[in-house]
Design a protein around this motif. Sequence first.
Motif, mmCIF file in Angstrom:
data_model
loop_
_atom_site.group_PDB
_atom_site.id
_atom_site.type_symbol
_atom_site.label_atom_id
_atom_site.label_comp_id
_atom_site.label_asym_id
_atom_site.label_seq_id
_atom_site.Cartn_x
_atom_site.Cartn_y
_atom_site.Cartn_z
ATOM 1 N N TYR A 19 0.807 -1.206 0.000
ATOM 2 C CA TYR A 19 0.000 0.000 0.000
ATOM 3 C C TYR A 19 0.848 1.267 0.000
ATOM 4 C CZ TYR A 19 -4.762 -1.764 0.423
ATOM 5 O OH TYR A 19 -5.984 -2.330 0.157
ATOM 6 N N GLY A 40 -5.445 -6.176 1.526
ATOM 7 C CA GLY A 40 -5.944 -5.292 2.568
ATOM 8 C C GLY A 40 -7.405 -5.466 2.910
ATOM 9 N N TYR A 75 -1.473 0.385 5.959
ATOM 10 C CA TYR A 75 -1.862 1.195 4.805
ATOM 11 C C TYR A 75 -0.887 2.322 4.481
ATOM 12 C CZ TYR A 75 -6.365 -1.187 5.002
ATOM 13 O OH TYR A 75 -7.358 -2.138 4.992
#
Length: 304
Positions: A19, A40, A75
């Motif tokens: 990410y 994710g 993230y």
Amino acid sequence: MNVLRAPPAAVQTPGFAHYSVAWSPFHNTRIALASAANFGLVGNGRLHFASLAPGPGGASGLKIDKYYETQDALYDIAWSEVHENQIVAGSGDGSIKLWDVMLNDFPIRAWHEHAKEVFSVDWSNLKKDTFLSASWDGNVKVWTPERPRSVATLKAHTSCVYQALFSPHQPDIIATCSTDGTIKIFDLRAPAYASGPASNAFTNPVSAAVLTVPASSTELLSIDWNKYRPYVIACAGVDKVVKIFDCRMAGTAPPTSQSVGGACEVQLSGHEYAVRKVQWSPHRADVLVTASYDMTCRMYVPDV
């Protein structure tokens, strides 16, 4: 004339999609990767540390030095601006962890104030003991590593905040973008942020922005400050268009215009799907790049 170029250095991380990637501000051969299992959607995460090293025939190679397991997806990441071995990561479970690459197994700090995914973290390169987090809970929080709780909480938006960034020119200026299609500018020096005896920014988060720019009718996924023009910011998102705003021009649009709150200098098109990331060049004021779900990366030289 044909020029033979060495293939790019690459490394595989089976089972984990990335990410975010970040160069170390101290070592030009060290990078970090924020990764997640199952893209994710569900499952755990990993923080990978990798380095460039000489490969066969003198070509550069990329190798994983170590990694840390997390219970949820990672993230975003941001290297410390004061400690060469430390990095902060935002997680899908709403937590934020500070890691030291010289230590094994566990983070050296952990915070959990956000109610939803932490999708963005940013370390100030001016106020170097301070970093930001932005979450899908609509809040942006300001932190210092030595404190057990956030320094301030901004109720920035009523919906997901995809990114929050410190200005590279003013240490107390923050920009955010959101599902609601707006860019908001916050000034931590504003009187609204003063804490009284019975009030503080942790228990009474502040929502007043000094400027709100209705930049899009759809979700804004990314913003970036221009490194050379202090009041200029670029944004991009689901509408596939990159827009450049000059924050000094706030309020100059006609009252009936949808752009009241900021003047859009340029609109750049070309992508076929949503633009996930926009970033200005750190070397030139007139160059920016984008990454899109149409699987292309584009470079623009806008006439601004």
